[in-house]
Scaffold this motif. Structure first.
Motif, PDB file in Angstrom:
ATOM      1  N   LEU A 153     -13.609   0.526  -2.287  1.00 43.58           N
ATOM      2  CA  LEU A 153     -14.595  -0.301  -1.596  1.00 43.58           C
ATOM      3  C   LEU A 153     -13.989  -1.041  -0.592  1.00 43.58           C
ATOM      4  O   LEU A 153     -14.789  -1.325   0.330  1.00 43.58           O
ATOM      5  CB  LEU A 153     -15.328  -1.240  -2.765  1.00 43.58           C
ATOM      6  CG  LEU A 153     -16.101  -0.548  -4.053  1.00 43.58           C
ATOM      7  CD1 LEU A 153     -16.322  -1.499  -5.118  1.00 43.58           C
ATOM      8  CD2 LEU A 153     -17.404   0.215  -3.456  1.00 43.58           C
ATOM      9  N   LEU A 154     -12.890  -2.052  -0.780  1.00 44.94           N
ATOM     10  CA  LEU A 154     -12.386  -2.789   0.282  1.00 44.94           C
ATOM     11  C   LEU A 154     -12.128  -1.761   1.485  1.00 44.94           C
ATOM     12  O   LEU A 154     -12.291  -2.205   2.650  1.00 44.94           O
ATOM     13  CB  LEU A 154     -11.370  -3.506  -0.163  1.00 44.94           C
ATOM     14  CG  LEU A 154     -11.496  -4.743  -1.459  1.00 44.94           C
ATOM     15  CD1 LEU A 154     -10.224  -5.435  -1.563  1.00 44.94           C
ATOM     16  CD2 LEU A 154     -12.898  -5.477  -1.084  1.00 44.94           C
ATOM     17  N   THR A 155     -11.508  -0.673   1.109  1.00 41.88           N
ATOM     18  CA  THR A 155     -11.034  -0.145   2.366  1.00 41.88           C
ATOM     19  C   THR A 155     -12.149   0.560   3.175  1.00 41.88           C
ATOM     20  O   THR A 155     -12.300   0.663   4.313  1.00 41.88           O
ATOM     21  CB  THR A 155     -10.071   1.227   2.018  1.00 41.88           C
ATOM     22  OG1 THR A 155      -9.117   0.664   1.242  1.00 41.88           O
ATOM     23  CG2 THR A 155      -9.816   2.217   3.106  1.00 41.88           C
ATOM     24  N   GLU A 156     -13.211   1.003   2.447  1.00 46.78           N
ATOM     25  CA  GLU A 156     -14.467   1.484   3.081  1.00 46.78           C
ATOM     26  C   GLU A 156     -15.192   0.651   3.933  1.00 46.78           C
ATOM     27  O   GLU A 156     -15.784   0.922   4.846  1.00 46.78           O
ATOM     28  CB  GLU A 156     -15.359   2.203   2.180  1.00 46.78           C
ATOM     29  CG  GLU A 156     -16.722   2.781   2.683  1.00 46.78           C
ATOM     30  CD  GLU A 156     -17.625   3.742   1.770  1.00 46.78           C
ATOM     31  OE1 GLU A 156     -18.700   3.862   2.324  1.00 46.78           O
ATOM     32  OE2 GLU A 156     -17.280   3.987   0.802  1.00 46.78           O
TER      33      GLU A 156
ATOM     34  N   GLY B 157      -7.029  -2.671   7.916  1.00 47.95           N
ATOM     35  CA  GLY B 157      -7.481  -3.395   8.917  1.00 47.95           C
ATOM     36  C   GLY B 157      -6.659  -3.485  10.205  1.00 47.95           C
ATOM     37  O   GLY B 157      -7.097  -3.171  11.526  1.00 47.95           O
ATOM     38  N   ARG B 158      -5.594  -3.384   9.927  1.00 48.65           N
ATOM     39  CA  ARG B 158      -4.381  -3.384  10.922  1.00 48.65           C
ATOM     40  C   ARG B 158      -4.666  -2.022  11.673  1.00 48.65           C
ATOM     41  O   ARG B 158      -4.459  -1.771  12.642  1.00 48.65           O
ATOM     42  CB  ARG B 158      -3.260  -3.825  10.301  1.00 48.65           C
ATOM     43  CG  ARG B 158      -1.818  -3.663  11.389  1.00 48.65           C
ATOM     44  CD  ARG B 158      -1.852  -4.991  12.139  1.00 48.65           C
ATOM     45  NE  ARG B 158      -0.924  -4.755  13.184  1.00 48.65           N
ATOM     46  CZ  ARG B 158      -0.571  -5.940  14.017  1.00 48.65           C
ATOM     47  NH1 ARG B 158      -1.126  -7.059  13.949  1.00 48.65           N
ATOM     48  NH2 ARG B 158       0.359  -5.726  14.996  1.00 48.65           N
TER      49      ARG B 158
ATOM     50  N   VAL C 284      -6.364  -6.035  -1.735  1.00 49.55           N
ATOM     51  CA  VAL C 284      -6.405  -6.924  -0.402  1.00 49.55           C
ATOM     52  C   VAL C 284      -5.124  -6.527   0.363  1.00 49.55           C
ATOM     53  O   VAL C 284      -5.543  -6.408   1.744  1.00 49.55           O
ATOM     54  CB  VAL C 284      -6.429  -8.208  -0.799  1.00 49.55           C
ATOM     55  CG1 VAL C 284      -6.225  -9.233   0.490  1.00 49.55           C
ATOM     56  CG2 VAL C 284      -7.890  -8.720  -1.350  1.00 49.55           C
ATOM     57  N   ASP C 285      -4.131  -6.286  -0.132  1.00 50.98           N
ATOM     58  CA  ASP C 285      -2.861  -5.867   0.708  1.00 50.98           C
ATOM     59  C   ASP C 285      -3.212  -4.359   1.244  1.00 50.98           C
ATOM     60  O   ASP C 285      -2.911  -4.202   2.542  1.00 50.98           O
ATOM     61  CB  ASP C 285      -1.568  -5.514  -0.088  1.00 50.98           C
ATOM     62  CG  ASP C 285      -0.982  -6.919  -0.620  1.00 50.98           C
ATOM     63  OD1 ASP C 285      -1.213  -7.774   0.174  1.00 50.98           O
ATOM     64  OD2 ASP C 285      -0.297  -6.705  -1.730  1.00 50.98           O
ATOM     65  N   SER C 286      -3.986  -3.620   0.714  1.00 54.67           N
ATOM     66  CA  SER C 286      -4.532  -2.290   1.203  1.00 54.67           C
ATOM     67  C   SER C 286      -5.596  -2.370   2.395  1.00 54.67           C
ATOM     68  O   SER C 286      -5.507  -1.898   3.548  1.00 54.67           O
ATOM     69  CB  SER C 286      -5.014  -1.153   0.097  1.00 54.67           C
ATOM     70  OG  SER C 286      -4.028  -1.000  -0.806  1.00 54.67           O
ATOM     71  N   LEU C 287      -6.551  -3.450   1.967  1.00 54.52           N
ATOM     72  CA  LEU C 287      -7.479  -3.776   3.071  1.00 54.52           C
ATOM     73  C   LEU C 287      -6.865  -4.345   4.297  1.00 54.52           C
ATOM     74  O   LEU C 287      -7.069  -4.149   5.440  1.00 54.52           O
ATOM     75  CB  LEU C 287      -8.256  -4.985   2.432  1.00 54.52           C
ATOM     76  CG  LEU C 287      -9.138  -5.483   3.280  1.00 54.52           C
ATOM     77  CD1 LEU C 287     -10.465  -4.804   3.706  1.00 54.52           C
ATOM     78  CD2 LEU C 287      -9.739  -7.002   2.792  1.00 54.52           C
TER      79      LEU C 287
END
Length: 356
Positions: free
Chosen positions: A191-194, A232-233, A225-228
């Motif tokens: 979800l956060l990645t998408e 984002g980076r 959040v680390d994956s997020l």
């Protein structure tokens, strides 16, 4: 003598008929709306008897057909249950047959997984598969979760967005409300990645909402959040590459560290033009707010590095992921101006450029 015939007794005002709803896509009304149509509470109860033509979906909310509700009808039932309803003033007027009935909602909006589905998230579950639909209301509203409606309270109700004609919470808030109910780290990560990959929002706003909801103490959320932040980076770096190539900027050296000869480390840069002594740095400090370091401390670190480089004659352009996404041409113009101004500046100090 008065020879005028007596006036007939006053005719009662006709209630608003319900036949105009027969072909409407949303055949969901509150008990108050039914009363405004002239349907008494006793008549509503009779229609909602087992095997009857209507059914009560939620307290005070009636579905005007006997079959299972559609996903749209469930959404509107939840909103009607949670929203503040304006009391009807007098007898409603005859509706315009060309305009289908559309309810309005006050102080209620869909949030959580249902809202993410409406925002277009491919990894959000289908609406009909959700046992409960989250609905966001002000904290002091006297409501309880029941049936397919799960009440989520907030002291500060955000401005609702519209999705398929339904008021929904903004993506960062909907994400936080969804994550609060989830224990599967893979689902949270997807979800956060998408959210970032799909361009729905910036990592900064997501982390801020997760922090506000006190969710960053949960290990599976921190991992997500680390994956997020990594996603984002990556998205921001891709935007930086596209900016250079689409707007005809000369090729820089990418992802480098600068050092003084035999001296200290000066810091990492995302792009650097050695001949012009111009650097671009992606400003990603905001997403880490509330997670690792205080935002003021991180900003001070950015500022110290920038001041040190500029004292050495290196021009540093800070670019945010949001500006890359929303105003790429403007950011390209800033970098081009810095490159063109290089001959007019004093020569920069010699620095060693190393891959990062």
């Amino acid at each position: 003598m008065n020879h005028n015939p007596p006036l007939p007794p006053a005719s009662p005002l006709s209630p608003r008929p319900l036949h105009h709803l027969a072909h409407d896509r949303r055949r969901v009304l509150t008990a108050a709306q039914l009363r405004a149509h002239g349907v008494s509470a006793a008549e509503t109860n009779e229609q909602c008897r087992p095997g009857g033509p209507w059914q009560q979906l939620l307290p005070g909310v009636v579905l005007l057909h006997p079959g299972p509700p559609t996903s749209e009808e469930r959404l509107h039932a939840v909103l009607l249950y949670a929203a503040r309803q304006s009391a009807p003033a007098g007898v409603p007027v005859q509706p315009d047959a060309e305009k289908p009935y559309r309810p309005t909602y006050r102080e209620a909006m869909i949030t959580g997984l249902a809202a993410l589905n409406l925002h277009g998230f491919s990894c959000a579950p289908p609406l009909l598969s959700l046992e409960q639909i989250d609905v966001l209301v002000p904290r002091l509203r006297r409501l309880r979760s029941t049936g397919c409606a799960r009440i989520v309270r907030t002291p500060d109700l955000p401005a609702a967005e519209q999705a398929t004609g339904v008021p929904v919470a903004p993506v960062p808030r909907a994400l936080a409300d969804a994550v609060a109910q989830l224990t599967d780290a893979n689902v949270v990560r997807r979800l956060l990645t998408e959210a970032v990959r799909g361009g729905h929002c910036e990592p900064a706003t997501v982390v801020r909402e997760l922090n506000r909801a006190k969710l960053l103490s949960r290990p599976h959320v921190v991992d997500a959040v680390d994956s997020l932040l990594a996603e984002g980076r990556a998205v921001a770096e891709d935007g930086l590459y596209r900016m250079v190539h689409e707007y005809g900027l000369p090729d820089p050296v990418w992802n480098v560290d600068l050092r003084l000869p035999g001296g200290p480390h000066l810091g990492g840069l995302d792009a650097y033009w050695p001949e012009q002594a111009v650097a671009v740095e992606l400003d990603t400090r905001a997403p880490r707010q509330g997670l690792r370091q205080d935002d003021d401390e991180v900003w001070s670190e950015y500022a110290r590095k920038r001041e040190h480089l500029e004292r050495l004659g290196i021009t540093v352009v800070h670019v945010t992921p949001r500006k890359l996404r929303d105003a790429m041409e403007q950011q390209a113009a800033v970098v081009r101006t810095a490159l063109m101004a290089a001959p007019d500046r004093d020569p920069a100090a010699y620095v060693v450029v190393l891959p990062r």
